[in-house]
Design a protein around this motif. Structure first.
Motif, mmCIF file in Angstrom:
data_model
loop_
_atom_site.group_PDB
_atom_site.id
_atom_site.type_symbol
_atom_site.label_atom_id
_atom_site.label_comp_id
_atom_site.label_asym_id
_atom_site.label_seq_id
_atom_site.Cartn_x
_atom_site.Cartn_y
_atom_site.Cartn_z
ATOM 1 N N ARG A 1 0.852 -1.229 0.148
ATOM 2 C CA ARG A 1 0.074 0.045 0.007
ATOM 3 C C ARG A 1 0.874 1.290 0.156
ATOM 4 N NH1 ARG A 1 -4.441 -1.471 4.721
ATOM 5 N NH2 ARG A 1 -5.619 -3.005 3.501
ATOM 6 N N ASP A 2 0.381 2.391 -0.455
ATOM 7 C CA ASP A 2 1.120 3.689 -0.254
ATOM 8 C C ASP A 2 1.333 3.912 1.247
ATOM 9 O OD1 ASP A 2 0.527 6.781 0.188
ATOM 10 O OD2 ASP A 2 1.358 6.468 -1.881
ATOM 11 N N CYS A 3 2.390 4.664 1.472
ATOM 12 C CA CYS A 3 2.929 4.578 2.839
ATOM 13 C C CYS A 3 1.908 5.507 3.702
ATOM 14 C CB CYS A 3 4.161 5.074 2.944
ATOM 15 S SG CYS A 3 4.253 6.973 1.869
#
Length: 387
Positions: free
Chosen positions: A220-222
């Motif tokens: 996932r995006d951070c």
């Protein structure tokens, strides 16, 4: 005044000539970006000895990174008391020496060790109450990163409320999302781009923590990073010591006791969020440290006999690859890039086995002077734009 201007002009011209002399095209007659595409098809070991410009290239961020060893090292003669009470020692240099938990990277192309920047947190490896053994520092690799998940403070509390992440390409540490139940002596592993922790002990033993598990998806995006609860083991059998959860074909495989002792094994299916008993043959042959190559092939070291074996899932048995004195007492292993790397007994070296070669062959990488290996990982090499 005129003489000074002439001198400045001569100096500038000399500097330009020096820069022109130092600059070497990667391949004469080709633009560097085209030359880089051609050279990227060759193994870095072929490029390293040719020229300085080619050496710079193989360590640049734009060149495909080769795999290197990353190791947690400690002083072979550290004083455990000074780690706990450093202010009693007036010599700061001696403090740094005795509290020498360090992270290093071994470059297989140049055959050199490089010291990594220290993590933004002191990690405890030894305690006066447990002089005969190290306190576990649990770490995994996932998506090309090194992740520290669990350790212990000198008050015997979990040291990490958030995981620590090392990125080899930027050579930097950062923090991950808060863990809902910080723990130590737990099961820790990675599978399909996600990190898992389960069971273990928090600030004190808790049945709820011992039967819980969490998952952190690094794909996932951070900005969306978080820990999610998953199905936990049915009891607290896996909270007695640090447990390696080996990611293999969409599952995490683990045993609750190290070595050749009688043990219990569990397999967690990451897709179905379901715990199962380990296959009988897998459990019987799990007699030491284990690791998986690309999450597809599991290897185990029989630490008593010094035998490296590979698991055959069709026959539910282990097949011998190699036997060596260097593998007796192996404390931890990792696999990647066609190699299985093992921390030798007492951390005196790192045994590297080429499991692609037939027959398999072994050699030993020595730690830096006065240091011993605690744990090892395989990750992309560090970028060095100015090398």
């Amino acid at each position: 005044m005129t003489a000074t201007n002439g001198s400045d002009t001569d100096g500038a011209a000399t500097k330009r000539r020096k820069q022109d002399h130092e600059y070497q095209p990667l391949l004469p007659g080709l633009p560097d970006h085209i030359a880089q595409l051609c050279l990227s098809l060759l193994h870095p070991s072929l490029l390293f000895p040719v020229s300085r410009s080619w050496r710079r290239l193989i360590y640049s961020p734009s060149f495909p990174p080769f795999l290197s060893l990353y190791a947690l090292l400690s002083s072979s003669s550290s004083n455990p008391t000074s780690q706990i009470f450093p202010h009693q020692n007036q010599n700061q240099n001696q403090i740094q020496s005795s509290n020498s938990i360090q992270f290093h990277s071994f470059d297989p192309i140049s055959s050199k060790w490089d010291l990594l920047p220290p993590p933004p947190l002191n990690l405890l490896l030894r305690h006066p109450s447990f002089i005969s053994r190290n306190l576990p520092i649990q770490s995994v690799t996932v998506s090309g990163h090194l992740v520290l998940l669990a350790a212990t403070t000198h008050h015997f509390l979990p040291a990490l409320s958030r995981p620590l992440i090392f990125n080899p390409l930027s050579n930097t540490w950062s923090f991950g999302p808060p863990i809902s139940a910080p723990r130590r002596w737990c099961a820790a592993g990675s599978a399909r781009g996600a990190v898992y922790v389960g069971s273990g002990v928090g600030s004190h033993y808790s049945r709820d923590v011992a039967r819980s598990a969490e998952r952190w998806d690094l794909k996932r995006d951070c900005l969306g990073w978080r820990w999610e609860k998953t199905a936990g083991p049915k009891d607290g059998r896996f909270s007695r010591e640090a447990v390696e959860a080996v990611g293999w074909r969409g599952k995490l495989c683990m045993v609750n006791v190290k070595g050749d002792a009688v043990k219990e094994g569990l397999v967690y299916d990451v897709e179905r969020d379901l715990w199962e008993e380990m296959p009988k043959g897998m459990l019987i042959g799990w007699k030491g440290a284990a690791a998986a190559m690309d999450e597809d092939v599991i290897f185990v070291v029989d630490e008593g006999k010094g035998v490296l074996r590979q698991y055959n899932p069709e026959m539910d048995c282990w097949e011998e690859l190699l036997q060596s004195e260097e593998l007796k007492g192996a404390e931890q292993i990792v696999a990647g890039g066609g190699r299985v790397c093992a921390v030798c007994a007492e951390g005196r070296g790192i045994a590297v086995v080429d499991v692609v070669a037939r027959p398999a062959r072994l050699w030993v990488v020595d730690p830096p002077p006065a240091l011993q290996a605690v744990a090892v990982h395989i990750l992309p090499r560090i970028s060095r734009p100015e090398s």
